[in-house]
Design a protein around this motif. Structure first.
Motif, mmCIF file in Angstrom:
data_model
loop_
_atom_site.group_PDB
_atom_site.id
_atom_site.type_symbol
_atom_site.label_atom_id
_atom_site.label_comp_id
_atom_site.label_asym_id
_atom_site.label_seq_id
_atom_site.Cartn_x
_atom_site.Cartn_y
_atom_site.Cartn_z
ATOM 1 N N ASP A 163 0.831 -1.223 0.000
ATOM 2 C CA ASP A 163 0.000 0.000 0.000
ATOM 3 C C ASP A 163 0.858 1.264 0.000
ATOM 4 O OD1 ASP A 163 -2.504 -1.356 0.059
ATOM 5 O OD2 ASP A 163 -2.247 -1.726 2.191
ATOM 6 N N ARG A 164 1.891 1.271 -0.827
ATOM 7 C CA ARG A 164 2.758 2.439 -0.923
ATOM 8 C C ARG A 164 2.548 3.129 -2.266
ATOM 9 N NH1 ARG A 164 8.422 -0.152 1.039
ATOM 10 N NH2 ARG A 164 8.468 -0.555 -1.192
ATOM 11 N N ASP A 165 2.655 4.450 -2.263
ATOM 12 C CA ASP A 165 2.482 5.239 -3.482
ATOM 13 C C ASP A 165 3.815 5.707 -4.051
ATOM 14 O OD1 ASP A 165 -0.319 5.051 -3.319
ATOM 15 O OD2 ASP A 165 -0.411 6.742 -1.924
ATOM 16 N N ASP A 166 4.914 5.125 -3.587
ATOM 17 C CA ASP A 166 6.238 5.549 -4.050
ATOM 18 C C ASP A 166 6.376 5.337 -5.562
ATOM 19 O OD1 ASP A 166 6.450 5.681 -1.365
ATOM 20 O OD2 ASP A 166 8.076 4.233 -1.145
ATOM 21 N N VAL A 167 7.082 6.274 -6.193
ATOM 22 C CA VAL A 167 7.400 6.105 -7.611
ATOM 23 C C VAL A 167 8.522 5.072 -7.713
ATOM 24 C CG1 VAL A 167 8.261 7.223 -9.700
ATOM 25 C CG2 VAL A 167 6.753 8.476 -8.131
ATOM 26 N N PRO A 168 8.305 3.963 -8.431
ATOM 27 C CA PRO A 168 9.342 2.918 -8.510
ATOM 28 C C PRO A 168 10.635 3.459 -9.102
ATOM 29 C CG PRO A 168 7.254 2.116 -9.372
ATOM 30 C CD PRO A 168 7.098 3.591 -9.192
ATOM 31 N N ARG A 169 11.754 3.028 -8.538
ATOM 32 C CA ARG A 169 13.061 3.374 -9.062
ATOM 33 C C ARG A 169 13.811 2.083 -9.343
ATOM 34 N NH1 ARG A 169 15.501 5.661 -3.324
ATOM 35 N NH2 ARG A 169 15.761 3.628 -2.325
#
Length: 346
Positions: free
Chosen positions: A61-67
Motif C-alpha cells: 500500500d505504498r504510493d512511491d514512484v518505482p526506481r
C-alpha cells in the motif's frame, strides 16, 4: 488414623473447577503468545524491468514512484489481525534487482531469516519469450545453491513434506516431482503485451511454465498492472504468502493458453498439460529448442555511473555522512599534497 485426620484435604474443588482453571491458564498463555509478532519472509526476484517494485509497492500500500533496484532491497509490511489480543504479523520483503552475478545476493534473505517461514515470488517477463528460460533457470539455480548452503540437517525433507501436503498427498504425480521446500508462485508479468504475441509462441510459453510450476510444486498466475482483476489476484496471493490471509487466494483455475493462467498449488497434472512426466532440465531443453534463448545480460545500462549522486537513490542520513567523509578525504589529500611540496622545496 490420627495423622490422616490431621491433614488438610481440599475437597471443595470439583473436576469441573479444575478443568476451568486449566482452560483459563491456557487462554492466558495463548494471549501472551499473541502479543509476540509473527514473521514471514517474501523474496521477489526474476526478470529485470518486469514490474517487481510496482508489485511490491501495491502489496505494501505504498504510493512511491518505482526506481531501478540496483542490487538487493529490503522493506517490510505490518498487519494486525482483528480481535482482542490479536497477533501482530510482519512480512519481510526482499527484492532482487538483477539476476546477473547474483548468487551471493540470493543467499541473503535465506541467511537472514531462515527457511521455516520463507516463500518466493518468481516474476518473469512474458513479453520476452526469448529470455524467459534464461531468467527462470538463473533464479532456480540461485535458490537451489542458497538452500543447499543454509538448510539445517533434516530440514529439507520436513519442509518438502509440507509442500507435498500443499499440493495433495494423494496427487497422482507426486513421486515424479522436484518439490521445492518452500512455497513458490511464478508470476508471468506484462500479460497485456504477451496476449498480442503469436498463438504458437503463447502455447509454448504456457506449456513450459505449467510444466515447471508443476514439477516444483508451485502455483502459476499471469499478471498485468493494467488489469484490475489480475492485479487483485496477485496482491491477494502475496497477502496469502506474507500474512496468511486470505487463506485461499485462488477462486478458480484457468488452464487455457489463450487466457490469463491461474493455476493453484497442486491443481495441474502431466496428463492435463499434455506431456509425459519430466524434470526442470528437460523442460528447459524442450522450450529452448522451440524458442531459442538469449544469454543472460550483464546488468543493463540503467545503473547510473555513481548511484550516490543520483537523485533517485537519495538517503538523507547516509548522504550526509558520505559528504562529511568526502570533505575529510579532500582535507587529507590537500594536506598530503602540501607536505609533499614542502619536502621537495627542502
Amino acid at each position: 488414623m490420627s495423622e490422616l485426620n490431621s491433614m488438610e484435604v481440599d475437597t471443595t474443588e470439583t473436576i469441573q473447577d479444575i478443568a476451568i482453571k486449566l482452560v483459563t491458564e491456557q487462554l492466558k498463555n495463548e494471549s501472551r503468545l499473541a502479543t509476540v509478532p509473527s514473521e514471514r519472509t517474501l523474496f521477489v526476484l526474476g526478470s529485470k524491468g518486469v514490474g517487481k517494485s510496482t508489485l511490491i509497492n501495491r502489496f505494501l500500500d505504498r504510493d512511491d514512484v518505482p526506481r531501478p533496484t540496483l542490487a538487493l532491497e529490503y522493506s517490510f509490511g505490518r498487519r494486525t489481525a482483528s480481535g482482542q489480543g490479536a497477533q501482530k504479523n510482519i512480512c519481510n520483503v526482499w527484492e532482487l534487482g538483477s539476476l546477473a552475478n547474483s548468487s551471493q545476493l540470493i543467499e541473503m534473505p535465506i541467511r537472514s531469516h531462515g527457511l521455516d517461514t520463507f516463500s518466493s515470488i518468481i516474476m518473469l517477463d512474458l513479453s520476452q519469450p526469448d529470455r524467459l528460460w534464461t531468467d527462470l533457470e538463473s533464479v532456480l539455480n540461485g535458490l537451489r545453491q542458497a538452500i543447499a548452503k543454509h538448510a539445517g540437517p533434516g530440514q529439507l525433507e520436513e519442509m518438502k513434506t509440507l509442500t507435498a501436503h500443499r499440493i495433495g498427498k494423494e496427487h497422482p504425480d507426486l513421486n515424479t516431482l522436484e518439490l521445492f521446500p518452500f512455497p513458490i508462485v511464478i508470476v508471468g508479468g506484462k500479460y497485456d503485451v504477451y496476449q498480442n504475441l503469436d498463438s504458437e509462441i503463447r502455447k509454448h510459453v504456457c506449456r513450459c511454465l505449467r510444466s515447471i510450476a508443476h514439477t516444483l510444486g508451485a502455483a502459476l498466475v499471469y499478471y498485468s498492472a493494467k488489469n484490475s482483476s489480475l492485479s487483485k489476484l496477485t496482491r491477494d496471493t502475496m497477502n496469502h504468502l506474507g500474512f496468511g490471509s486470505p487463506s485461499n487466494p485462488f477462486r478458480a483455475a484457468v488452464f487455457d493458453h489463450s487466457a490469463a493462467l491461474v493455476i493453484p498449488f497442486g491443481a495441474d497434472s502431466w496428463e492435463r498439460i499434455g506431456v509425459t512426466p519430466s524434470n526442470s532440465e528437460r523442460i528447459g531443453l524442450s522450450f529452448s529448442t522451440q524458442i531459442p534463448q538469449l544469454p543472460m545480460a550483464n546488468g543493463g545500462g540503467v545503473v547510473p555511473d555513481d548511484p550516490a549522486k543520483d537523485a533517485g537513490f537519495r538517503e538523507p542520513t547516509i548522504d550526509e555522512l558520505r559528504s562529511q567523509k568526502d570533505e575529510e578525504l579532500m582535507y587529507v589529500l590537500k594536506d598530503t599534497e602540501m607536505r609533499m611540496k614542502f619536502e621537495v622545496v627542502q
